[in-house]
Design a protein around this motif. Structure first.
Motif, PDB file in Angstrom:
ATOM      1  N   GLY A  58       0.825  -1.215   0.000  1.00  0.00           N
ATOM      2  CA  GLY A  58       0.000   0.000   0.000  1.00  0.00           C
ATOM      3  C   GLY A  58       0.852   1.255   0.000  1.00  0.00           C
ATOM      4  N   ALA A  59       1.915   1.252   0.813  1.00  0.00           N
ATOM      5  CA  ALA A  59       2.822   2.402   0.870  1.00  0.00           C
ATOM      6  C   ALA A  59       3.558   2.567  -0.458  1.00  0.00           C
ATOM      7  N   LEU A  60       3.999   1.459  -1.038  1.00  0.00           N
ATOM      8  CA  LEU A  60       4.706   1.510  -2.314  1.00  0.00           C
ATOM      9  C   LEU A  60       3.831   2.156  -3.380  1.00  0.00           C
ATOM     10  N   GLU A  61       2.592   1.732  -3.461  1.00  0.00           N
ATOM     11  CA  GLU A  61       1.677   2.284  -4.472  1.00  0.00           C
ATOM     12  C   GLU A  61       1.498   3.789  -4.287  1.00  0.00           C
ATOM     13  N   LEU A  62       1.354   4.229  -3.041  1.00  0.00           N
ATOM     14  CA  LEU A  62       1.162   5.662  -2.795  1.00  0.00           C
ATOM     15  C   LEU A  62       2.427   6.453  -3.119  1.00  0.00           C
ATOM     16  N   PHE A  63       3.577   5.977  -2.660  1.00  0.00           N
ATOM     17  CA  PHE A  63       4.831   6.670  -2.969  1.00  0.00           C
ATOM     18  C   PHE A  63       5.084   6.693  -4.476  1.00  0.00           C
ATOM     19  N   TRP A  64       4.756   5.624  -5.151  1.00  0.00           N
ATOM     20  CA  TRP A  64       4.940   5.544  -6.601  1.00  0.00           C
ATOM     21  C   TRP A  64       4.089   6.592  -7.297  1.00  0.00           C
ATOM     22  N   GLN A  65       2.870   6.753  -6.825  1.00  0.00           N
ATOM     23  CA  GLN A  65       1.951   7.712  -7.446  1.00  0.00           C
ATOM     24  C   GLN A  65       2.292   9.158  -7.093  1.00  0.00           C
ATOM     25  N   LYS A  66       2.642   9.420  -5.816  1.00  0.00           N
ATOM     26  CA  LYS A  66       2.766  10.803  -5.358  1.00  0.00           C
ATOM     27  C   LYS A  66       4.188  11.250  -5.037  1.00  0.00           C
ATOM     28  N   GLY A  67       5.103  10.323  -4.870  1.00  0.00           N
ATOM     29  CA  GLY A  67       6.446  10.678  -4.436  1.00  0.00           C
ATOM     30  C   GLY A  67       6.509  10.801  -2.927  1.00  0.00           C
ATOM     31  N   ASN A 116      -3.399   3.667 -19.195  1.00  0.00           N
ATOM     32  CA  ASN A 116      -3.036   5.089 -19.098  1.00  0.00           C
ATOM     33  C   ASN A 116      -2.605   5.495 -17.699  1.00  0.00           C
ATOM     34  N   SER A 117      -3.360   5.085 -16.672  1.00  0.00           N
ATOM     35  CA  SER A 117      -3.028   5.514 -15.313  1.00  0.00           C
ATOM     36  C   SER A 117      -1.703   4.907 -14.861  1.00  0.00           C
ATOM     37  N   ALA A 118      -1.458   3.652 -15.235  1.00  0.00           N
ATOM     38  CA  ALA A 118      -0.174   3.022 -14.890  1.00  0.00           C
ATOM     39  C   ALA A 118       0.968   3.710 -15.626  1.00  0.00           C
ATOM     40  N   ARG A 119       0.762   4.036 -16.897  1.00  0.00           N
ATOM     41  CA  ARG A 119       1.805   4.687 -17.688  1.00  0.00           C
ATOM     42  C   ARG A 119       2.139   6.067 -17.123  1.00  0.00           C
ATOM     43  N   LEU A 120       1.129   6.795 -16.673  1.00  0.00           N
ATOM     44  CA  LEU A 120       1.351   8.139 -16.136  1.00  0.00           C
ATOM     45  C   LEU A 120       2.110   8.133 -14.811  1.00  0.00           C
ATOM     46  N   ARG A 121       2.124   7.003 -14.113  1.00  0.00           N
ATOM     47  CA  ARG A 121       2.914   6.915 -12.873  1.00  0.00           C
ATOM     48  C   ARG A 121       4.402   6.850 -13.169  1.00  0.00           C
ATOM     49  N   GLY A 122       4.752   6.419 -14.389  1.00  0.00           N
ATOM     50  CA  GLY A 122       6.162   6.291 -14.728  1.00  0.00           C
ATOM     51  C   GLY A 122       6.808   5.183 -13.916  1.00  0.00           C
ATOM     52  N   CYS A 123       8.025   5.412 -13.497  1.00  0.00           N
ATOM     53  CA  CYS A 123       8.816   4.442 -12.731  1.00  0.00           C
ATOM     54  C   CYS A 123       9.141   5.056 -11.375  1.00  0.00           C
ATOM     55  N   MET A 124       8.881   4.331 -10.314  1.00  0.00           N
ATOM     56  CA  MET A 124       9.142   4.870  -8.977  1.00  0.00           C
ATOM     57  C   MET A 124      10.622   5.212  -8.798  1.00  0.00           C
ATOM     58  N   GLY A 125      11.508   4.392  -9.369  1.00  0.00           N
ATOM     59  CA  GLY A 125      12.938   4.673  -9.266  1.00  0.00           C
ATOM     60  C   GLY A 125      13.313   5.962  -9.972  1.00  0.00           C
ATOM     61  N   VAL A 126      12.839   6.124 -11.193  1.00  0.00           N
ATOM     62  CA  VAL A 126      13.118   7.354 -11.952  1.00  0.00           C
ATOM     63  C   VAL A 126      12.445   8.550 -11.283  1.00  0.00           C
ATOM     64  N   ASN A 127      11.222   8.348 -10.803  1.00  0.00           N
ATOM     65  CA  ASN A 127      10.526   9.436 -10.108  1.00  0.00           C
ATOM     66  C   ASN A 127      11.318   9.907  -8.889  1.00  0.00           C
ATOM     67  N   GLY A 149       9.008  10.469 -20.128  1.00  0.00           N
ATOM     68  CA  GLY A 149       8.041  10.783 -21.177  1.00  0.00           C
ATOM     69  C   GLY A 149       6.663  10.262 -20.840  1.00  0.00           C
ATOM     70  N   ALA A 150       6.592   9.051 -20.307  1.00  0.00           N
ATOM     71  CA  ALA A 150       5.304   8.483 -19.900  1.00  0.00           C
ATOM     72  C   ALA A 150       4.683   9.316 -18.790  1.00  0.00           C
ATOM     73  N   ARG A 151       5.500   9.721 -17.845  1.00  0.00           N
ATOM     74  CA  ARG A 151       5.020  10.497 -16.681  1.00  0.00           C
ATOM     75  C   ARG A 151       4.416  11.832 -17.117  1.00  0.00           C
ATOM     76  N   VAL A 152       4.968  12.438 -18.168  1.00  0.00           N
ATOM     77  CA  VAL A 152       4.446  13.730 -18.612  1.00  0.00           C
ATOM     78  C   VAL A 152       3.358  13.591 -19.672  1.00  0.00           C
ATOM     79  N   GLY A 153       2.975  12.344 -19.982  1.00  0.00           N
ATOM     80  CA  GLY A 153       1.801  12.148 -20.818  1.00  0.00           C
ATOM     81  C   GLY A 153       2.021  11.704 -22.252  1.00  0.00           C
ATOM     82  N   ALA A 154       3.239  11.315 -22.610  1.00  0.00           N
ATOM     83  CA  ALA A 154       3.459  10.825 -23.983  1.00  0.00           C
ATOM     84  C   ALA A 154       2.601   9.583 -24.223  1.00  0.00           C
TER      85      ALA A 154
END
Length: 195
Positions: A15-24, A96-107, A170-175
């Motif tokens: 649960g924490a991973l999902e939230l951090f992945w989405q929001k930082g 789309n929603s998964a793609r917009l999260r990008g990668c937690m590591g890169v984020n 690119g995915a995170r910004v909506g490509a």
């Protein structure tokens, strides 16, 4: 006598991973974490230390899972270059929603840069695991005639890792999927032997 835990630690971490992945890290509030983890405030501190330690544990978990997946794709492929292509395409999610999260590591790199040594250590450790496997794939590809012999395998592996990061940003910004796939294919085509 200590009270037994009233929650599933693995489920709470997910649960924490999902939230951090989405929001930082900075944008995820403690209340949001408690809700996502379905635990109480005291349980957070008792089981995970604090928000920062929890973030580092989830980042480690995410990176281990991600790199393991990439290495598995490289190992399962019938050819080195196909394996590298599979890795590149695997980061381009259909949803789309998964793609917009990008990668937690890169984020996390985008959020912290090099300002946090512990975040940087996690990032560098897992990047080096992938680097080693990519270098081996490029050497195998050169031996089979699939990859340009004039390429330095270390430089090519670094190029792939940077391309993976660029695809995730690119995915995170909506490509869209088509654009991301075209860029991945463009990168792969640059690696092919010209003979």
């Amino acid at each position: 006598m200590a009270r037994p835990r009233e929650f599933d630690r693995e489920q709470a971490l997910e649960g924490a991973l999902e939230l951090f992945w989405q929001k930082g890290f900075n944008q995820a509030s403690t209340d949001e974490l408690l809700d996502a983890m379905q635990i109480r405030r005291q349980s957070l501190y008792n089981a995970f230390g604090d928000k920062r330690k929890l973030f580092l544990e989830t980042l480690e978990r995410y990176c281990a899972r991600s790199i393991s997946g990439h290495v598995s794709l490289l190992n399962q492929s019938t050819s080195p270059l196909d394996g590298i292509q599979d890795v590149m395409f695997s980061v381009i999610r259909e949803d789309n929603s998964a793609r917009l999260r990008g990668c937690m590591g890169v984020n996390s790199v985008c959020e912290f840069g090099n300002s946090d040594p512990e975040v940087a250590e996690i990032r560098d450790r897992f990047a080096s695991i992938l680097q080693i496997r990519l270098v081996a794939a490029f050497r195998d590809g050169q031996a089979s005639g699939e990859v340009d012999l004039n390429m330095d395998p270390n430089e090519a592996a670094t190029f792939v890792q940077m391309t993976l990061s660029a695809l995730q940003v690119g995915a995170r910004v909506g490509a869209d999927i088509a654009t991301l796939r075209a860029q991945a294919q463009f990168a792969i085509n640059r690696l092919r032997s010209r003979l």
